[in-house]
Design a protein around this motif. Structure first.
Motif, PDB file in Angstrom:
ATOM      1  N   ASP A   1      -9.228   1.013  -5.882  1.00  0.00           N
ATOM      2  CA  ASP A   1      -9.255   1.412  -4.472  1.00  0.00           C
ATOM      3  C   ASP A   1     -10.138   2.648  -4.347  1.00  0.00           C
ATOM      4  O   ASP A   1     -10.299   3.407  -5.311  1.00  0.00           O
TER       5      ASP A   1
ATOM      6  N   PHE B   1     -11.468   5.765  -1.265  1.00  0.00           N
ATOM      7  CA  PHE B   1     -11.308   6.363   0.071  1.00  0.00           C
ATOM      8  C   PHE B   1     -12.717   6.568   0.637  1.00  0.00           C
ATOM      9  O   PHE B   1     -13.441   7.482   0.213  1.00  0.00           O
TER      10      PHE B   1
ATOM     11  N   THR C   1      -2.455   0.110  -8.841  1.00  0.00           N
ATOM     12  CA  THR C   1      -3.840   0.114  -8.368  1.00  0.00           C
ATOM     13  C   THR C   1      -4.489   1.431  -8.779  1.00  0.00           C
ATOM     14  O   THR C   1      -3.922   2.509  -8.533  1.00  0.00           O
TER      15      THR C   1
ATOM     16  N   HIS D   1     -10.296   8.790  -4.966  1.00  0.00           N
ATOM     17  CA  HIS D   1      -9.471   9.251  -3.834  1.00  0.00           C
ATOM     18  C   HIS D   1     -10.036  10.538  -3.246  1.00  0.00           C
ATOM     19  O   HIS D   1      -9.924  10.804  -2.061  1.00  0.00           O
TER      20      HIS D   1
ATOM     21  N   HIS E   1      -9.783   2.102   1.294  1.00  0.00           N
ATOM     22  CA  HIS E   1      -9.307   2.864   2.444  1.00  0.00           C
ATOM     23  C   HIS E   1     -10.517   3.014   3.356  1.00  0.00           C
ATOM     24  O   HIS E   1     -11.496   3.674   2.973  1.00  0.00           O
TER      25      HIS E   1
ATOM     26  N   HIS F   1       1.365   5.298  -2.148  1.00  0.00           N
ATOM     27  CA  HIS F   1       0.878   6.300  -3.113  1.00  0.00           C
ATOM     28  C   HIS F   1       2.139   6.968  -3.669  1.00  0.00           C
ATOM     29  O   HIS F   1       2.443   8.118  -3.342  1.00  0.00           O
TER      30      HIS F   1
ATOM     31  N   LEU G   1      -6.651   4.186  -7.996  1.00  0.00           N
ATOM     32  CA  LEU G   1      -7.369   4.847  -6.897  1.00  0.00           C
ATOM     33  C   LEU G   1      -8.170   5.991  -7.525  1.00  0.00           C
ATOM     34  O   LEU G   1      -7.919   7.169  -7.289  1.00  0.00           O
TER      35      LEU G   1
ATOM     36  N   HIS H   1       0.862  -1.195   0.000  1.00  0.00           N
ATOM     37  CA  HIS H   1       0.000   0.000   0.000  1.00  0.00           C
ATOM     38  C   HIS H   1       0.894   1.240   0.000  1.00  0.00           C
ATOM     39  O   HIS H   1       1.435   1.636   1.040  1.00  0.00           O
TER      40      HIS H   1
ATOM     41  N   LYS I   1      -0.625   3.202  -5.839  1.00  0.00           N
ATOM     42  CA  LYS I   1      -1.907   3.676  -6.327  1.00  0.00           C
ATOM     43  C   LYS I   1      -1.709   4.915  -7.191  1.00  0.00           C
ATOM     44  O   LYS I   1      -0.743   5.662  -6.993  1.00  0.00           O
TER      45      LYS I   1
ATOM     46  N   GLY J   1      -4.373   8.184  -8.221  1.00  0.00           N
ATOM     47  CA  GLY J   1      -5.253   8.882  -7.286  1.00  0.00           C
ATOM     48  C   GLY J   1      -4.899  10.339  -7.047  1.00  0.00           C
ATOM     49  O   GLY J   1      -5.593  11.035  -6.308  1.00  0.00           O
TER      50      GLY J   1
END
Ligand code: NIG
Ligand code: FE
Length: 415
Positions: free
Chosen positions: A220, A222, A183, A188, A250, A91, A185, A89, A158, A160
Motif C-alpha cells: 500500500d 499514501f 499489508t 506511508h 491510499h 492500521h 504500507l 483497511h 497495514k 507503515g
C-alpha cells in the motif's frame, strides 16, 4: 472459549437456533456491484448449523431435521445473525496515541498542518519504533480483541509506522501473529532520516521489500501532497507487484493527485479513501475492477467531506467499507458504526452497507470464495446482534449490539 484465531475448543457441531432473522448477501458472485450490492436473503425464525469450522446448513426452524450425534446448541431467540464482519483497511500495528494532537485538532489545527510540522504519522512512527516486537504483538492483539467485540472476525492491518527495516518486518509478523491479513504500507510517509521521498524509496525497495514480500499479502502507498506523488507510487507499486504482492493505494484523501488512474493502470485490488474524488474518478472506477474502499469514520473524525458513496454505487463501482482504524485519522474499531455512517452520510442502504463490509471486503482481501456470506461451505464466522431486525446494525447509532461472535464455528471470547 477461545480468542479469535485459536480453535482449541471448536465444537464438532454448533447449532444456533431460533434466530429472529438470519441475513446474507444474495447470489454467489463476488464482488457485488450496482443493484446486486443491495440484494440480501433474509430468513425469519432461522437456524445455522456449523461443522468443522464451516457452515453446514442454514434454514428455517420448521425445516430443521432432527439429527443424531453431539451438537452444542446456542439459543438465538431475539437475535439476528449476520456474516462475520471483514475489516479490509486498518492500521492496527502502532504504539502510543495521538490524544494531544486530537485535542489540538479539536481547537482548530488541521491534520495536514500537524503532519507537515513533523507530528501526525511521524509521531506514531517514533512511538512504534520504540515499542519493540513484543510490544507490537501485544498492541495488535489488544486491537484485534476490540475489533472482534464489534463483530470483526477478519481484519487486514497495514504496517507503515516503522518505516525502518526492523520495525516494518516486526509489524508484519505481529499482524500475522494476531490472525490479521498483513499489508506492507512501506510508503506511508518519509521518515526524517531521509532527504526526500526518492531516497527513502531507494532504501525501502532494496532493503525491506525482499523480506516484506514473504510476510505480507499486499502493498500500500499514501498518494498525497506531503507523502508520495504518482511517479513515486508507480515505482514503489511496480516493484511490489513484481515481488508478488497485491496492490492497494491510499488515494484522493485530501486532493486528487492521479491516484485513481494509477490504481487502474496497475490493476490494483483497491483504492481507499476517495473523499476528494470527483465525477471523472467515479466514472473511471465504475468501469474498472478496482474496488473503492470507503472510510467514512476517517472523514468524520477529521471533519472532512464524505466520499461519493451513492454515486459510486449507482455508477456500478465495486464498493467496500472499512474503519481505517488508526491513532490519528480514525480512532475507531467499529464496523457497525461505519455501516451507520454509510447509511446516514453516504446514502447506502443497510443491505448495501452490509455487503460492502462482508463479501466485498472479503474480495478486497482475496477471500470472497470463503468469507462474507452465510452459506454452506463458507467459514462459520457470524455475528449475533441483539435485535429482532438485522438492520439495527446500521440503525442503532453507536450501540453496543453485538451479543455474540462465532469464529470458525466456535463462540469467541469477547472480554
Ligand atoms: O488512512 N492517510 C494516511 N494514513 C492513515 C492515517 C494514519 C495516521 O494518521 O496515523 C489514513 O487515514
Ligand atoms: Fe488508512
Amino acid at each position: 472459549m477461545t480468542a479469535a484465531n485459536e480453535s482449541a475448543d471448536v465444537p464438532v457441531r454448533l447449532l444456533v437456533r431460533d434466530l429472529a432473522q438470519l441475513v446474507t448477501p444474495s447470489g454467489g458472485a463476488s464482488p457485488l456491484r450496482g443493484e446486486g450490492l443491495g440484494e440480501v436473503d433474509v430468513l425469519e425464525d432461522a437456524f445455522v448449523l456449523c461443522e468443522g469450522g464451516k457452515i453446514a446448513a442454514v434454514g428455517r426452524m420448521q425445516d430443521l431435521e432432527p439429527f443424531a450425534g453431539d451438537v452444542v446448541e446456542l439459543d438465538g431467540r431475539g437475535l439476528s445473525a449476520i456474516p462475520g464482519l471483514v475489516d479490509c483497511h486498518t492500521h492496527a500495528c502502532f504504539a502510543g496515541d495521538r490524544v494531544e494532537e486530537f485535542a489540538l485538532r479539536a481547537s482548530g489545527a488541521s491534520y495536514e498542518e500537524l503532519h507537515a510540522a513533523g507530528g501526525g504519522i511521524l509521531s506514531t512512527v517514533r512511538a512504534t519504533r520504540a515499542a519493540g516486537e513484543d510490544g507490537l504483538r501485544a498492541a495488535v492483539r489488544r486491537h484485534r480483541t476490540s475489533m472482534l467485540r464489534s463483530g470483526t472476525t477478519t481484519f487486514e492491518s497495514k504496517s507503515g509506522y516503522g518505516l525502518d527495516r526492523d520495525t516494518e518486518l516486526a509489524s508484519l509478523r505481529a499482524i500475522a501473529d494476531a490472525g490479521g491479513v498483513p499489508t506492507w504500507l512501506g510508503a506511508h510517509g518519509v521518515p526524517s532520516e531521509f532527504e526526500d521521498a526518492d531516497a527513502y524509496l531507494d532504501f525501502a525497495l532494496s532493503e525491506v521489500l525482499p523480506a516484506a514480500a514473504s510476510l505480507a499479502e499486499a502493498a500500500d502507498v499514501f498518494v498525497e501532497r506531503g507523502a508520495f506523488d504518482v511517479p513515486q507510487a508507480r515505482r514503489y507499486l511496480t516493484a511490489c507487484a513484481e515481488a508478488g504482492l497485491a496492490l492497494r493505494l491510499h488515494g484522493d484523501q485530501f486532493s486528487e493527485q492521479g491516484a485513481v488512474g494509477l490504481a487502474i493502470e496497475l490493476r490494483a485490488r483497491s483504492i481507499d479513501h476517495l473523499e476528494a474524488t470527483g465525477e471523472a474518478g467515479v466514472t473511471a472506477l465504475s468501469q474498472s475492477e478496482v474496488a473503492a474502499v470507503l472510510l467514512p469514520a476517517s472523514a468524520l473524525f477529521l471533519g472532512r467531506p464524505m466520499p461519493p458513496g451513492r454515486a459510486l454505487v449507482e455508477a456500478g463501482a465495486i464498493v467496500a467499507l472499512a474503519t481505517d482504524f488508526n491513532p490519528g485519522s480514525a480512532f475507531c474499531e467499529s464496523l457497525p458504526l461505519v455501516t451507520s455512517l454509510a447509511a446516514t452520510q453516504l446514502k447506502l442502504s443497510p443491505a448495501e452497507a452490509l455487503a460492502a463490509c462482508t463479501v466485498n471486503a472479503a474480495h478486497v482481501l482475496g477471500r470472497a470464495d470463503r468469507l462474507g456470506r452465510l452459506v454452506p461451505g463458507y467459514a462459520a464466522d457470524l455475528v449475533l446482534i441483539d435485535a429482532p431486525d438485522w438492520r439495527y446494525l446500521a440503525y442503532h447509532l453507536g450501540a453496543d449490539l453485538v451479543a455474540g461472535v462465532i469464529r470458525s464455528g466456535a463462540p469467541a471470547e469477547l472480554r
